[in-house]
Design an enzyme around this catalytic site. Structure first.
Site: not given
Ligand code: SAH
Length: 346
Positions: A94, A339
């Site tokens: 996605e 996110c």
């Molecule tokens: N693996 C990398 C790239 C993904 S970024 C990383 O973790 O940075 C996706 C972002 O969304 C990350 O900062 C992650 O921690 C955040 N994220 C994950 N689950 C989420 C949620 N349920 N609500 C808001 N942010 C979330």
């Protein structure tokens, strides 16, 4: 039967020269093909209009051109768009377009699924099927840029590697894709407008700093206290916080660019002064700014968004300590495009 290589875009000019020569075509044909495959516009061999049909047929027999395709599109009430992108082997990733004023941010995936185990993230519930090839990441950008122009009359202005997957566990392909995107075959975007987000793979942050990359770095921190971080992001037991901080200090020393800490605040997990103070301490060690991200529920009873009061406490205490901090409101929540919500539900 000849063995097909994966994708013509992954072969070198040298190999192409050999292939063309072996099949008794003049060498300049090889340059023509090379130009086509390094141009964003070419999505099939039939688009290579200056080649003779016999050569096009020969290419089709021997190679594939696996340009990815949009298989579905959802539009949020806030105009954010989420795309399911089908890869040549039918797997799907996605990507998201987020318009805001005169900017459009593209959020791209780097892996199919994810091998990490952040407990609060929907993508982590998917298995990691495979890494994306650099041209597959590049295709996402080409497709998204076309969609951006079509839907918002604006090209992509910013790119974030915040879709599915952990970019630093697919390092070479991610770096190559950024070279393609910012190169002459790309979309005329500068490295300064690109941000790679990582859960914190410290040895790769070191490598990135050594490789002198020019894009921005964001770290999904969520807690500056090791025991909490290990609980909500269990993989990080293999990447102790102290090593992570050291790698970020090294990053700053080498690049002179501040990192962004992404930070979620949950009820009963990190909504207390101990966690705020620990964050402040890290921000004083590493030149940085903090993005407080709104938590998007994934229906896990262990996680719920902290009260606004605590978000404001974080904001105020960070500011009192001269750490720049802001709140990032979610976009595209109604279509599971925000996110942590990317989980191939269309
Ligand atoms: N693996 C990398 C790239 C993904 S970024 C990383 O973790 O940075 C996706 C972002 O969304 C990350 O900062 C992650 O921690 C955040 N994220 C994950 N689950 C989420 C949620 N349920 N609500 C808001 N942010 C979330």
């Amino acid at each position: 039967m000849s063995v097909k290589v994966d994708d013509i875009r992954s072969i070198s000019l040298e190999k192409l020269n050999k292939f063309v020569d072996k099949n008794n075509f003049p060498l300049y044909r090889s340059n023509q093909i090379f130009n086509w495959i390094n141009k964003s516009s070419v999505k099939s061999f039939d688009d290579m209009t200056n080649l003779p049909k016999s050569l096009i047929d020969l290419l089709k027999e021997n190679f594939r051109l696996n340009f990815s395709q949009i298989s579905s599109k959802q539009i949020s009430i806030d105009s954010t768009m989420k795309f399911a992108i089908k890869l040549h082997d039918k797997l799907v990733v996605e990507s998201v377009l987020i318009p805001s004023g005169d900017r459009v941010t593209a959020c791209v995936s780097s892996q199919v699924g994810c091998s990490l185990d952040c407990e609060f993230c929907a993508t982590s519930k998917l298995l990691r099927m495979r890494n994306l090839e650099s041209y597959e990441i590049f295709d996402q950008i080409i497709l998204l840029n076309e969609q951006s122009i079509e839907n918002y009359s604006l090209p992509i202005s910013n790119i974030v590697f915040m879709g599915m997957g952990e970019p630093l566990l697919n390092y070479n392909n991610v770096i190559n894709s950024i070279n393609l995107i910012t190169g002459k075959e790309g979309i005329e975007i500068s490295n300064k407008k690109i941000t790679l987000s990582t859960s914190g793979i410290s040895k790769m942050i070191h490598k990135m700093a050594d490789d002198n990359v020019k894009f921005n770095l964001a770290i999904s921190l969520h807690s500056a206290i090791e025991s909490t971080r290990n609980e909500i992001m269990p993989f990080s037991k293999s990447f102790p916080l102290n090593q992570l901080i050291k790698s970020l200090e090294y990053w700053y020393e080498k690049t002179k660019r501040k990192v962004t800490f992404e930070y979620l605040i949950w009820k009963g997990i990190n909504d207390d002064f101990e966690h705020i103070n620990a964050l402040v301490k890290i921000c004083k060690r590493v030149p940085s700014k903090v993005n407080l991200i709104e938590y998007n529920s994934i229906d896990d009873p262990r996680f719920s968004k902290a009260d606004e009061l605590w978000v404001n406490k974080y904001l105020n205490i960070l500011k009192e300590n001269k750490v720049s901090a802001s709140i990032r409101r979610s976009r595209g929540k109604d279509i599971q495009a925000a996110c942590g919500q990317l989980a191939n539900k269309h």
